[in-house]
Design an enzyme around this catalytic site. Structure first.
Site, PDB file in Angstrom:
ATOM      1  N   GLN A  87       0.804  -1.216   0.000  1.00  0.00           N
ATOM      2  CA  GLN A  87       0.000   0.000   0.000  1.00  0.00           C
ATOM      3  C   GLN A  87       0.840   1.270   0.000  1.00  0.00           C
ATOM      4  O   GLN A  87       0.326   2.343  -0.293  1.00  0.00           O
ATOM      5  CB  GLN A  87      -0.963  -0.016   1.191  1.00  0.00           C
ATOM      6  CG  GLN A  87      -2.031  -1.088   1.029  1.00  0.00           C
ATOM      7  CD  GLN A  87      -2.979  -1.131   2.200  1.00  0.00           C
ATOM      8  OE1 GLN A  87      -2.799  -1.920   3.111  1.00  0.00           O
ATOM      9  NE2 GLN A  87      -3.979  -0.281   2.205  1.00  0.00           N
TER      10      GLN A  87
ATOM     11  N   HIS B  96       1.066  -8.991   4.573  1.00  0.00           N
ATOM     12  CA  HIS B  96      -0.120  -8.141   4.692  1.00  0.00           C
ATOM     13  C   HIS B  96      -0.817  -8.079   3.328  1.00  0.00           C
ATOM     14  O   HIS B  96      -0.574  -7.172   2.534  1.00  0.00           O
ATOM     15  CB  HIS B  96       0.290  -6.738   5.162  1.00  0.00           C
ATOM     16  CG  HIS B  96      -0.875  -5.810   5.443  1.00  0.00           C
ATOM     17  ND1 HIS B  96      -1.054  -5.195   6.649  1.00  0.00           N
ATOM     18  CD2 HIS B  96      -1.900  -5.396   4.674  1.00  0.00           C
ATOM     19  CE1 HIS B  96      -2.151  -4.439   6.614  1.00  0.00           C
ATOM     20  NE2 HIS B  96      -2.673  -4.547   5.410  1.00  0.00           N
TER      21      HIS B  96
ATOM     22  N   ASN C 200      -1.636 -10.757   8.425  1.00  0.00           N
ATOM     23  CA  ASN C 200      -2.610  -9.688   8.565  1.00  0.00           C
ATOM     24  C   ASN C 200      -4.008 -10.188   8.212  1.00  0.00           C
ATOM     25  O   ASN C 200      -4.211 -10.730   7.126  1.00  0.00           O
ATOM     26  CB  ASN C 200      -2.248  -8.529   7.632  1.00  0.00           C
ATOM     27  CG  ASN C 200      -3.304  -7.444   7.656  1.00  0.00           C
ATOM     28  OD1 ASN C 200      -3.424  -6.730   8.649  1.00  0.00           O
ATOM     29  ND2 ASN C 200      -4.081  -7.338   6.591  1.00  0.00           N
ATOM     30  N   GLU C 201      -4.960  -9.984   9.084  1.00  0.00           N
ATOM     31  CA  GLU C 201      -6.383 -10.234   8.818  1.00  0.00           C
ATOM     32  C   GLU C 201      -6.618 -11.474   7.956  1.00  0.00           C
ATOM     33  O   GLU C 201      -7.105 -11.372   6.819  1.00  0.00           O
ATOM     34  CB  GLU C 201      -7.015  -8.987   8.172  1.00  0.00           C
ATOM     35  CG  GLU C 201      -6.881  -7.761   9.059  1.00  0.00           C
ATOM     36  CD  GLU C 201      -7.624  -6.526   8.541  1.00  0.00           C
ATOM     37  OE1 GLU C 201      -8.223  -6.589   7.462  1.00  0.00           O
ATOM     38  OE2 GLU C 201      -7.619  -5.495   9.244  1.00  0.00           O
TER      39      GLU C 201
END
Ligand code: NAG
Ligand code: NAG
Ligand code: NAG
Ligand code: NAG
Ligand code: NAG
Ligand code: NAG
Length: 613
Positions: free
Chosen positions: A174, A273, A329-330
């Site tokens: 990101q 991530h 991540n998640e």
């Protein structure tokens, strides 16, 4: 609305006593003896003087040479390195025909072939690491008081416990850009928008070359923790077990971590991530969606061993200097399907055990997503059932084994029957307690209710678009009010439900500690505003102040052990196909790449300073 006066004497007589008693108090009230707006004689009316309404105060930077702690002995770091690993480099735009080498330049080029020749991977003008310039003091003036305060009412006298962790977060795909530079191969996210009109991640915030500046800016503002992620395909371009290590990738993150330490910023590092290597879906995998979420290749049979191999390489190089590791991540949003979830559980646990067995002294967890599902009508059992089912999917698949030593929730296994299998007693014993804290990204809340036709019918019908979670998520209550103040994206400002969410986790999974590892608010249409207005992002400040106040209430009123709060995000970034979802506490000019602090970043840091830290 107009009232009609009745001329009927009978009606007037009937109403007379009522009217008399209604009017009596106001008729009886006397005017105030002295009008209160009069100033004393001699007051200087007619000669108003302006006074200074704001004071210039500066942010407090971090002290740059804090004591350095070692989180893994060097002998362990040597021992954790897989044997026989080959280290090399690759170059972009290079002709090659070394097809005999499965990890040579020709194979590296082939990983990028789907982009060529139709897709131009744009780059920024900077192509080497930029040395940081000192942040000018004019950029560090605190914003004026907003005139609003949530905490003054609610938690004025409450302090964070000593050692409470706070910081700002980002993730590699990101923010970095430079996706084809220095040996990196594609991740699933690079493919995510390959054929769409959405903005690609090629430039993002160009942090791959500007990280020193970004870290210096955190230190200047007094941000003690920086949560970032490492790009798997920069470290291992061919992803899997036994594949060669990219020296340039190793050197890059080595310097990111050392730069953090040099500035007194503690690194909190996520191993993956959302940017799993494309390698895992290369042969026919669809990155877009499987039935649970984005398909990142976690269900690939090689995934678990590959992840552990990758984690070994990271720990062998960085284990000594990283106090907090997030493995995944998640997971729910990256798993694709239930098989991916099983692999995530296993992969996380193997890495946790490995880290602890090698004498790692830091903390290890994975991050849970995301929204808290509250029953649309908390008195209606079928809405309560739907909300519990919603949490079963988002949290329970990983949390049941991790915290309770229990199998994946029945609401999941009885629905995804073709992929579910009971976890064995040995697995459950091995998984229980294998996280040092419960990491949660509680951005917002949503009202949950049953689908039309009910959960049971939906659960039997994989063609139902709501399958398999079979719950309906709403932002409007049944009395027609939105759940909270709206944003530019899915988060609503819902501090009222935040405390309930923390208590839900605390009571349901009974972890020793909870850390809020991401939370943030994309202000509506912020991307359209002039720079000065983007900077003055009051709704984001109010979001943080309200949520942080509720964290204080959780700690002091509910005895929920919350140990940290990390805001998303360090700066505006690439939000999966767009640059317009501004979650950042800094503006990034997409042309000049210049960074500007927003008021929320000052207010965020200041909140901790004014509550005991
Ligand atoms: C690669 O080879 C082709 C054909 O021989 C040539 O046109 C091209 O310029 C070469 N590219 C590089 C980067 O050397
Ligand atoms: C590039 O575009 C052309 C024309 O649309 C198409 O035929 C070709 O398959 C594309 N190549 C790749 C590698 O996507
Ligand atoms: C699974 O991953 C391996 C690399 O570890 C890869 O070679 C294989 O093609 C992947 N399978 C699929 C179906 O993409
Ligand atoms: C309870 O909620 C369900 C939907 O979850 C709805 O169909 C039902 O009518 C509600 N019952 C009552 C008593 O409101
Ligand atoms: C299991 O069923 C779902 C729903 O039909 C389907 O999408 C999925 O591909 C199936 N999984 C496997 C491994 O076949
Ligand atoms: C980015 O910077 C350029 C050059 O200073 C400026 O013209 C432009 O307006 C800026 N963009 C935004 C969105 O502020």
């Amino acid at each position: 609305m107009q009232f009609k006066l009745s001329t009927s004497a009978a009606i007037a007589a009937a109403w007379a006593p009522v009217l008399a008693s209604a009017l009596a108090p106001s008729l009886a009230a006397k005017p105030p003896a002295e009008p209160i707006y009069r100033r004393e004689e001699g007051n200087n009316q007619g000669s108003y003087t302006f006074s200074q309404m704001t004071t210039v105060r500066y942010a407090t930077p971090l002290s740059s040479s804090p004591p350095v702690t070692t989180y893994m002995p060097s002998a362990s770091m040597k021992a954790i390195m897989p044997s026989g690993v080959h280290t090399t480099t690759w170059a972009k735009n290079s002709n090659a025909s070394d097809w005999k080498n499965p990890y040579g330049q020709a194979e590296w080029n082939r990983r990028w072939a789907p982009f060529m020749p139709n897709v131009t991977i744009s780059t920024a003008s900077i192509s080497t690491t930029v040395q940081p310039t000192p942040v000018p003091s004019t950029s560090l003036i605190l914003p004026p008081d907003s005139g609003f305060s949530y905490s003054n009412e609610n938690a004025k006298n409450l302090d964070f416990p000593k050692g409470f962790i706070f910081g700002a977060a980002s993730s590699a795909n990101q923010i970095e850009g430079a996706i084809q530079d220095e040996g990196r191969t594609p991740s699933v996210l690079d493919y995510f928008n390959l054929d769409s009109a959405n903005a690609p991640d090629y430039i993002a915030s160009w942090n791959y070359y500007l990280y020193k500046e970004d870290i210096a800016r955190l230190a200047a503002l007094g941000v003690p923790y920086y949560s970032f992620s490492i790009s798997w395909t920069r470290i291992l371009p061919f992803a899997g077990t036994g594949t060669p290590v990219n020296q340039e990738g190793i050197d890059h993150y080595n310097d990111v971590i050392n730069t953090c330490l040099e500035y007194g910023v503690k690194p909190m590092v996520t191993m993956v991530h959302a940017d799993e290597p494309y390698e895992f879906v290369m042969d026919g995998g669809n990155v877009q969606r499987a039935y649970l979420s984005l398909n990142s290749g976690a269900a690939n049979v090689t995934f678990v061993d590959s992840f552990v191999y990758y984690a070994r390489i990271l720990l062998a190089h960085y284990g000594d200097r990283v106090p907090i590791w997030i493995t995944i991540n998640e997971p729910y949003y990256e798993s694709g399907n239930l098989l991916g979830m099983y692999n995530f559980i296993e992969a996380h646990n193997q890495v946790y055990d490995l880290y602890k067995s090698m004498g790692g002294r830091g903390m290890v967890s994975y991050k849970n997503a995301d929204n808290f599902g509250v029953p649309l009508d908390p008195k209606n059992q079928s809405d309560i059932d739907a909300a519990n089912r919603y949490q079963d999917y988002l949290l329970g698949i990983m949390s049941n084994p991790t915290w309770l030593g229990k199998d994946v929730p029945e609401s999941v296994t009885s629905t995804c029957t073709n992929e579910s299998h009971p976890l064995t007693a040995a697995q459950l014993a091995r998984y229980k307690g294998k996280s040092d804290f419960y990491a949660i990204d509680p951005y917002t809340a949503a009202f949950i209710t049953q689908p039309p036709g009910g959960i049971e019918a939906c659960a039997k019908d994989p063609s139902n678009p709501l399958w398999p979670s079979c719950t309906v998520s709403l932002s409007i209550s049944d009395n027609n009010w939105e759940i909270g103040f709206y944003s530019n994206d899915y988060p609503y400002m819902t501090p009222t439900y935040f405390r309930a969410f923390m208590n839900y986790i605390w009571d349901t999974y009974r972890p020793p500690a909870i850390m809020v590892t991401e939370f943030g608010f994309p202000v509506w249409m912020e991307a359209e505003a002039p720079l000065a207005s983007q900077q003055n992002d009051l709704p984001r400040s109010l979001y943080y102040e309200a949520y942080l106040t509720e964290i204080l209430n959780c700690i002091h009123e509910d005895s929920v052990n919350i140990i940290g709060a990390v805001g998303w995000s360090m700066l505006d970034n690439w939000e999966f196909g767009t640059y317009d979802q501004h979650f950042g506490m800094q503006v990034v000019n997409q042309t000049t790449l210049e960074r500007t602090y927003k008021r929320s970043f000052f207010d965020f840091v200041n909140f901790f300073h004014s509550h005991g830290l």
